[in-house]
Design an enzyme around this catalytic site. Sequence first.
Site, PDB file in Angstrom:
ATOM      1  N   ILE A   5       0.808  -1.375   0.007  1.00  0.00           N
ATOM      2  CA  ILE A   5       0.096  -0.015  -0.074  1.00  0.00           C
ATOM      3  C   ILE A   5       0.940   1.253   0.042  1.00  0.00           C
ATOM      4  O   ILE A   5       0.339   2.337  -0.401  1.00  0.00           O
ATOM      5  CB  ILE A   5      -0.848   0.008   1.053  1.00  0.00           C
ATOM      6  CG1 ILE A   5      -1.864   1.181   1.170  1.00  0.00           C
ATOM      7  CG2 ILE A   5      -0.056  -0.109   2.369  1.00  0.00           C
ATOM      8  CD1 ILE A   5      -2.962   1.088   0.039  1.00  0.00           C
ATOM      9  N   TYR A   6       2.058   1.357   0.357  1.00  0.00           N
ATOM     10  CA  TYR A   6       2.962   2.486   0.647  1.00  0.00           C
ATOM     11  C   TYR A   6       2.903   2.960  -0.738  1.00  0.00           C
ATOM     12  O   TYR A   6       3.509   2.572  -1.755  1.00  0.00           O
ATOM     13  CB  TYR A   6       4.170   2.133   1.462  1.00  0.00           C
ATOM     14  CG  TYR A   6       4.292   1.492   2.591  1.00  0.00           C
ATOM     15  CD1 TYR A   6       3.221   1.797   3.451  1.00  0.00           C
ATOM     16  CD2 TYR A   6       5.274   1.032   2.894  1.00  0.00           C
ATOM     17  CE1 TYR A   6       2.952   1.346   4.830  1.00  0.00           C
ATOM     18  CE2 TYR A   6       5.431   0.492   4.496  1.00  0.00           C
ATOM     19  CZ  TYR A   6       4.135   0.771   5.142  1.00  0.00           C
ATOM     20  OH  TYR A   6       4.448   0.165   6.492  1.00  0.00           O
ATOM     21  N   SER A   7       2.608   4.561  -0.881  1.00  0.00           N
ATOM     22  CA  SER A   7       2.623   5.198  -1.882  1.00  0.00           C
ATOM     23  C   SER A   7       2.109   4.281  -3.225  1.00  0.00           C
ATOM     24  O   SER A   7       2.406   4.482  -4.598  1.00  0.00           O
ATOM     25  CB  SER A   7       4.057   5.583  -2.262  1.00  0.00           C
ATOM     26  OG  SER A   7       4.485   6.671  -1.383  1.00  0.00           O
TER      27      SER A   7
END
Length: 336
Positions: free
Chosen positions: A60-62
């Site tokens: 999910i990060y960036s």
Amino acid sequence: MKYTKFGNTGLDISRICLGTMGFGNASTVMFPWAIDEAKSSEVIKNALDLGINFFDTANIYSHGDSEKFVGNALKKYADRDEIVLATKVFFSPEQKPNYAGLSRKSIMSQIDQSLTRLKTDYVDLYIIHRWDYNTPIEETMEALHDVVKSGKARYIGASAMFAWQFEQAQDVAKEHGWTEFVSMQNHLNLLYREEEREMMPFCEEKNIAVTPYSPLASGRLTRDWSANTKRFETDKVARSKYDSTESQDEPIVQRVGKIADKYGIKRAQVALAWLLQKPQIAAPIVGATKKSHLIDAVDSLDLVLSKDDINFLEEPYLPHSLVGPFTKSDANDYKR
């Protein structure tokens, strides 16, 4: 660099883990304070030069950019057999059926997408990012077991849940002969210590490696109370964690400063050394975006706090509302 075994495994990890939530394109709506690929690559190179071999990211990060940046840099600079690479599954930027959560379908799809972005055939640690109230835990644990048996992950871990949920998952895996979790990535720092009530004793009893996220309380433990940064102004997640307890937390931040002044060191070293003295802490996840952040983190390994120091830092703490584990209503809000 100092290394340790990863809980009840033979895996060797550095006592500092580089967290890469801050790697990504700042133009995305997720993290306006994120650093771009060139700067991310430089931070990873600096981490490797300092002996850090443990790297943590998430799908999910960036919206996947963090995994891409990490994969490109490690491919360029690292010996894959030496590196311990972790990523996570649960959240998804796409609010569509079967994208998020911990169903067999989602896990099998997301692991392949993560491996493609990371440019690797396997991750060393595959972590469930939250508890999924909408999927039977038996389905999740069997799917994770199959990911391990397929060779796409070496170990599995969990993050941010209630201790009873973690114990239930372990019991289900043990009952069926499936792969059990070897680590817990939880919310723990001097400003938030609710994990000490149940989760930490459970992990110590079972020799489960603990890798705390937000060990510096999103920077609040590293600077004067009145100081301001771009992340402080724009990180909505961090503000949701700490803004409501400012009056409780300020005395603790002030005491971190006093200990730092006492030894002539950085505040970050004090906050990390407090964590590192706990028996089950394998490696705090430090979200470094500058070389100086890494140096401060590594220097904390040489700081031994006295019992008086620890008591002084801990004494002002008051109970906090839970921040991290999803309740059923949290999960339903996310699914909507």
